[in-house]
Motif scaffolding. Structure first.
Motif, PDB file in Angstrom:
ATOM      1  N   ASP A  83       0.816  -1.229   0.000  1.00  0.00           N
ATOM      2  CA  ASP A  83       0.000   0.000   0.000  1.00  0.00           C
ATOM      3  C   ASP A  83       0.843   1.268   0.000  1.00  0.00           C
ATOM      4  O   ASP A  83       0.555   2.232   0.719  1.00  0.00           O
ATOM      5  CB  ASP A  83      -0.974   0.001   1.175  1.00  0.00           C
ATOM      6  CG  ASP A  83      -2.061  -1.049   1.021  1.00  0.00           C
ATOM      7  OD1 ASP A  83      -2.455  -1.328  -0.126  1.00  0.00           O
ATOM      8  OD2 ASP A  83      -2.521  -1.579   2.041  1.00  0.00           O
ATOM      9  N   ARG A  84       1.900   1.288  -0.806  1.00  0.00           N
ATOM     10  CA  ARG A  84       2.750   2.475  -0.930  1.00  0.00           C
ATOM     11  C   ARG A  84       2.286   3.316  -2.111  1.00  0.00           C
ATOM     12  O   ARG A  84       1.875   2.787  -3.145  1.00  0.00           O
ATOM     13  CB  ARG A  84       4.203   2.079  -1.137  1.00  0.00           C
ATOM     14  CG  ARG A  84       4.788   1.376   0.053  1.00  0.00           C
ATOM     15  CD  ARG A  84       6.239   0.986  -0.202  1.00  0.00           C
ATOM     16  NE  ARG A  84       6.735   0.096   0.812  1.00  0.00           N
ATOM     17  CZ  ARG A  84       7.221   0.483   1.983  1.00  0.00           C
ATOM     18  NH1 ARG A  84       7.281   1.750   2.286  1.00  0.00           N
ATOM     19  NH2 ARG A  84       7.645  -0.404   2.851  1.00  0.00           N
ATOM     20  N   VAL A  85       2.366   4.636  -1.938  1.00  0.00           N
ATOM     21  CA  VAL A  85       2.033   5.591  -2.989  1.00  0.00           C
ATOM     22  C   VAL A  85       3.207   6.546  -3.138  1.00  0.00           C
ATOM     23  O   VAL A  85       3.742   7.044  -2.141  1.00  0.00           O
ATOM     24  CB  VAL A  85       0.737   6.378  -2.651  1.00  0.00           C
ATOM     25  CG1 VAL A  85       0.466   7.451  -3.692  1.00  0.00           C
ATOM     26  CG2 VAL A  85      -0.441   5.425  -2.539  1.00  0.00           C
ATOM     27  N   LEU A  86       3.604   6.784  -4.387  1.00  0.00           N
ATOM     28  CA  LEU A  86       4.712   7.676  -4.691  1.00  0.00           C
ATOM     29  C   LEU A  86       4.236   8.732  -5.676  1.00  0.00           C
ATOM     30  O   LEU A  86       3.589   8.397  -6.674  1.00  0.00           O
ATOM     31  CB  LEU A  86       5.868   6.873  -5.308  1.00  0.00           C
ATOM     32  CG  LEU A  86       7.032   7.664  -5.881  1.00  0.00           C
ATOM     33  CD1 LEU A  86       7.813   8.340  -4.774  1.00  0.00           C
ATOM     34  CD2 LEU A  86       7.925   6.745  -6.699  1.00  0.00           C
ATOM     35  N   VAL A  87       4.548   9.993  -5.388  1.00  0.00           N
ATOM     36  CA  VAL A  87       4.247  11.091  -6.304  1.00  0.00           C
ATOM     37  C   VAL A  87       5.552  11.810  -6.579  1.00  0.00           C
ATOM     38  O   VAL A  87       6.264  12.194  -5.651  1.00  0.00           O
ATOM     39  CB  VAL A  87       3.205  12.074  -5.715  1.00  0.00           C
ATOM     40  CG1 VAL A  87       2.936  13.219  -6.682  1.00  0.00           C
ATOM     41  CG2 VAL A  87       1.911  11.344  -5.369  1.00  0.00           C
ATOM     42  N   ILE A  88       5.851  11.994  -7.869  1.00  0.00           N
ATOM     43  CA  ILE A  88       7.033  12.751  -8.282  1.00  0.00           C
ATOM     44  C   ILE A  88       6.549  13.961  -9.065  1.00  0.00           C
ATOM     45  O   ILE A  88       5.722  13.834  -9.974  1.00  0.00           O
ATOM     46  CB  ILE A  88       7.978  11.913  -9.153  1.00  0.00           C
ATOM     47  CG1 ILE A  88       8.360  10.610  -8.454  1.00  0.00           C
ATOM     48  CG2 ILE A  88       9.230  12.726  -9.508  1.00  0.00           C
ATOM     49  CD1 ILE A  88       9.152   9.660  -9.315  1.00  0.00           C
ATOM     50  N   THR A  89       7.047  15.132  -8.685  1.00  0.00           N
ATOM     51  CA  THR A  89       6.726  16.360  -9.404  1.00  0.00           C
ATOM     52  C   THR A  89       8.021  16.992  -9.893  1.00  0.00           C
ATOM     53  O   THR A  89       9.049  16.918  -9.236  1.00  0.00           O
ATOM     54  CB  THR A  89       5.959  17.365  -8.523  1.00  0.00           C
ATOM     55  OG1 THR A  89       6.716  17.633  -7.341  1.00  0.00           O
ATOM     56  CG2 THR A  89       4.588  16.827  -8.141  1.00  0.00           C
ATOM     57  N   TRP A  90       7.952  17.602 -11.061  1.00  0.00           N
ATOM     58  CA  TRP A  90       9.111  18.270 -11.655  1.00  0.00           C
ATOM     59  C   TRP A  90       8.842  19.770 -11.725  1.00  0.00           C
ATOM     60  O   TRP A  90       7.744  20.204 -12.086  1.00  0.00           O
ATOM     61  CB  TRP A  90       9.351  17.749 -13.073  1.00  0.00           C
ATOM     62  CG  TRP A  90       9.938  16.386 -13.141  1.00  0.00           C
ATOM     63  CD1 TRP A  90      11.246  16.072 -13.333  1.00  0.00           C
ATOM     64  CD2 TRP A  90       9.252  15.142 -13.041  1.00  0.00           C
ATOM     65  NE1 TRP A  90      11.421  14.711 -13.361  1.00  0.00           N
ATOM     66  CE2 TRP A  90      10.200  14.111 -13.180  1.00  0.00           C
ATOM     67  CE3 TRP A  90       7.921  14.794 -12.843  1.00  0.00           C
ATOM     68  CZ2 TRP A  90       9.875  12.765 -13.135  1.00  0.00           C
ATOM     69  CZ3 TRP A  90       7.585  13.457 -12.791  1.00  0.00           C
ATOM     70  CH2 TRP A  90       8.551  12.459 -12.931  1.00  0.00           C
ATOM     71  N   TRP A  91       9.868  20.552 -11.390  1.00  0.00           N
ATOM     72  CA  TRP A  91       9.748  22.004 -11.304  1.00  0.00           C
ATOM     73  C   TRP A  91      10.924  22.673 -12.010  1.00  0.00           C
ATOM     74  O   TRP A  91      12.028  22.139 -12.028  1.00  0.00           O
ATOM     75  CB  TRP A  91       9.743  22.441  -9.838  1.00  0.00           C
ATOM     76  CG  TRP A  91       8.666  21.781  -9.057  1.00  0.00           C
ATOM     77  CD1 TRP A  91       8.744  20.598  -8.392  1.00  0.00           C
ATOM     78  CD2 TRP A  91       7.333  22.243  -8.884  1.00  0.00           C
ATOM     79  NE1 TRP A  91       7.537  20.299  -7.806  1.00  0.00           N
ATOM     80  CE2 TRP A  91       6.654  21.292  -8.096  1.00  0.00           C
ATOM     81  CE3 TRP A  91       6.644  23.372  -9.312  1.00  0.00           C
ATOM     82  CZ2 TRP A  91       5.318  21.436  -7.733  1.00  0.00           C
ATOM     83  CZ3 TRP A  91       5.322  23.511  -8.942  1.00  0.00           C
ATOM     84  CH2 TRP A  91       4.667  22.553  -8.168  1.00  0.00           C
ATOM     85  N   ASP A  92      10.677  23.844 -12.533  1.00  0.00           N
ATOM     86  CA  ASP A  92      11.753  24.658 -13.092  1.00  0.00           C
ATOM     87  C   ASP A  92      12.421  25.378 -11.933  1.00  0.00           C
ATOM     88  O   ASP A  92      11.794  26.198 -11.265  1.00  0.00           O
ATOM     89  CB  ASP A  92      11.170  25.667 -14.092  1.00  0.00           C
ATOM     90  CG  ASP A  92      12.248  26.467 -14.798  1.00  0.00           C
ATOM     91  OD1 ASP A  92      13.394  25.974 -14.904  1.00  0.00           O
ATOM     92  OD2 ASP A  92      11.943  27.585 -15.249  1.00  0.00           O
ATOM     93  N   GLY A  93      13.672  25.042 -11.654  1.00  0.00           N
ATOM     94  CA  GLY A  93      14.388  25.662 -10.548  1.00  0.00           C
ATOM     95  C   GLY A  93      15.603  24.841 -10.172  1.00  0.00           C
ATOM     96  O   GLY A  93      15.876  23.792 -10.760  1.00  0.00           O
TER      97      GLY A  93
END
Length: 87
Positions: free
Chosen positions: A43-53
């Motif tokens: 029951d693991r959840v992973l969220v990856i977000t990419w940003w300019d910086g």
């Protein structure tokens, strides 16, 4: 440069689908360049977000803690910066 934020949580037993739904509903303002959501056993959840910086860019929006009713432990968070691939 691009910085990626990783957010990983483990759901309370039997609440993996609820945690996944919760994570996908969480808004980020402003929106990231890219956002992907993953699930894994236990029951693991992973969220990856990419940003300019850069790696040390302050105040990038992150997903909050989901709360004790959904997560069995504190969220794990990591920050990475993109590097040029030599290949």
């Amino acid at each position: 440069m691009t910085v990626a934020l990783m957010w990983e949580a483990r759901a309370v037993a039997g609440k993996g689908d609820e945690l996944l739904a919760w994570a996908t509903r969480q808004p980020l303002d402003p929106a990231p360049l890219r956002r992907e959501t993953f699930r894994a056993p236990e029951d693991r959840v992973l969220v990856i977000t990419w940003w300019d910086g850069a790696y040390d860019t302050p105040d990038l929006p992150e997903l909050p803690e989901p709360g004790e009713d959904l997560a069995r432990r504190a969220v794990h968070r990591w920050r990475f910066e993109a590097v040029k691939d030599e290949n």
